[in-house]
Design a protein around this motif. Structure first.
Motif, PDB file in Angstrom:
ATOM      1  N   THR A 161      36.336  44.274  39.710  1.00  0.00           N
ATOM      2  CA  THR A 161      36.635  42.940  39.176  1.00  0.00           C
ATOM      3  C   THR A 161      38.028  42.851  38.556  1.00  0.00           C
ATOM      4  N   THR A 222      39.375  46.478  47.268  1.00  0.00           N
ATOM      5  CA  THR A 222      38.563  45.266  47.418  1.00  0.00           C
ATOM      6  C   THR A 222      38.421  44.813  48.855  1.00  0.00           C
ATOM      7  N   GLU A 272      37.703  37.692  41.735  1.00  0.00           N
ATOM      8  CA  GLU A 272      36.539  36.822  41.560  1.00  0.00           C
ATOM      9  C   GLU A 272      35.679  36.878  42.819  1.00  0.00           C
ATOM     10  N   HIS A 273      34.409  37.245  42.621  1.00  0.00           N
ATOM     11  CA  HIS A 273      33.484  37.374  43.740  1.00  0.00           C
ATOM     12  C   HIS A 273      32.598  36.134  43.816  1.00  0.00           C
ATOM     13  N   GLY A 310      34.760  47.177  36.967  1.00  0.00           N
ATOM     14  CA  GLY A 310      33.852  46.519  37.888  1.00  0.00           C
ATOM     15  C   GLY A 310      32.415  46.641  37.429  1.00  0.00           C
TER      16      GLY A 310
END
Length: 362
Positions: A161, A222, A272-273, A310
């Motif tokens: 993150t 990522t 941002e997921h 994360g």
């Protein structure tokens, strides 16, 4: 025995040649070249002697002079199993590293590189990755020199993150000199004279170098491909800094020190997921006054530090990696590690046991 070609015989290339005997399972050097000339396998079965290449390069005693556009022909002549690209990073037009790498990938030759040139824009990076489809392409050493951050975290399954850290040794060196009372221009001139900073010093001091490194970290950690130009390069008007650390002074550094703080150039990626699709990332590089106890404030000289945060399901995760962010031996060590890993993968892919000490892909 793995046939290896090396383009780029600067500090890192020469350091790799000095440790060539540490390639697992043994290796045969079939091509070594810099911008002036090339050394080519004589074809007697023994390959090139790395020590002899080093000695002959010092005398400029090449087998042949370099010609524009000669890399495809050199690769066809020497037929390496693995190509190592160590030419200088060029973020203006990508030469010579990008064409060299593309020539190797066009021939399905696996590549290991420490050059950052292919990361100069999103378009160039995406093009290079398309060309590498189906062919191993290891560019870990293009990010953070001797710190194997991308290799280590690639083996961890948590969702990243945030990535942040001190990723540029030149600014570290200059801030250390400012703390010792040296004026900004004098510290910069010293960094240039000692080979720590380029004459186009804004590349380091304004944050461009950090932005390029964050491209590699972001992609490997990522899966998101970005470009260095997409990073926000900022200053701090309250500290009198126009961009990066430009405008810093011994007085500013001393004033922050009296308040228990240290000035650092920080690179940060926020990830941002969403519920679907790839993560959204925001990259920012700029100066920050950190509390002296912060781990990111405790690196000086040419050491770098990166903090990776994360979550694994509901569990917060954090990794803190610190080590040499520059240096010939440091970078060559990373290249050698990638090369040995790749040779293990190639041995496994051929359905063989692989080189000594390699049991397949890690």
């Amino acid at each position: 025995m793995t046939r290896v070609s090396i383009l780029g015989l600067g500090h890192v290339g020469r350091a790799l040649l000095r440790s060539f005997d540490r390639i697992r399972g043994g290796a045969r050097l079939v091509l070594a070249a810099d911008g002036q000339g090339a050394f080519v396998d004589p074809g007697d079965g023994g390959g090139l002697d790395p020590a002899a290449v080093l000695a002959r390069r010092a005398r400029r005693d090449y087998d042949r002079a370099r010609q524009p556009g000669d890399v495809p022909g050199l690769l066809d002549l020497t037929r390496p199993d693995v190509h190592v690209e160590l030419t200088p990073t060029n973020l203006e037009d990508g030469n010579p590293a990008v064409p060299d790498v593309h020539a190797a990938l066009a021939r399905r030759i696996p590549v290991v590189t420490a050059a950052k040139s292919h990361q100069r824009t999103r378009a160039v990076l995406e093009d290079t990755l398309r060309r590498a489809e189906g062919t191993p392409f290891l560019d870990h050493a293009a990010t953070l020199a001797g710190i194997p951050a991308t290799e280590m975290v690639a083996g961890v399954g948590f969702r990243v993150t945030r990535i942040e850290g001190v990723l540029n040794g030149t600014t570290n060196f200059m801030l250390q000199r400012l703390a010792e009372g040296v004026a900004f221009r004098a510290a910069l001139d010293e960094a240039i004279a000692r080979g720590f900073a380029e004459r186009d010093w804004r590349y380091d001091l304004e944050g461009n170098d950090v932005a390029v490194k964050l491209v590699g970290l972001t992609r490997h950690l990522t899966g998101v491909v970005t470009g260095a130009a997409e990073a926000e390069l900022v200053g701090d008007p309250e500290l009198g800094l126009t961009r990066g650390i430009v405008g810093a002074s011994p007085e500013l550094v001393r004033s922050l020190g009296e308040r228990g703080q240290k000035l650092k150039l920080i690179g940060r990626v926020e990830v941002e997921h969403g519920a679907a699709g790839p993560p959204a990332v925001r990259t920012r590089v700029g100066p920050r006054a950190l509390d002296a106890w912060d781990p990111l404030a405790q690196v000086d000289g040419f050491h770098n530090i990166v903090r990776i945060e994360g979550r694994m399901n509901d569990t917060p995760m954090e990794l803190l990696l610190r080590g040499p962010g520059a240096g010939a031996d440091e970078t060559a060590s990373r290249v050698l590690g990638n090369l040995n890993h790749l040779i293990g993968i190639l041995g496994w892919a051929r359905g063989q046991s692989g080189p000594a000490g390699a049991g397949g892909p890690a």
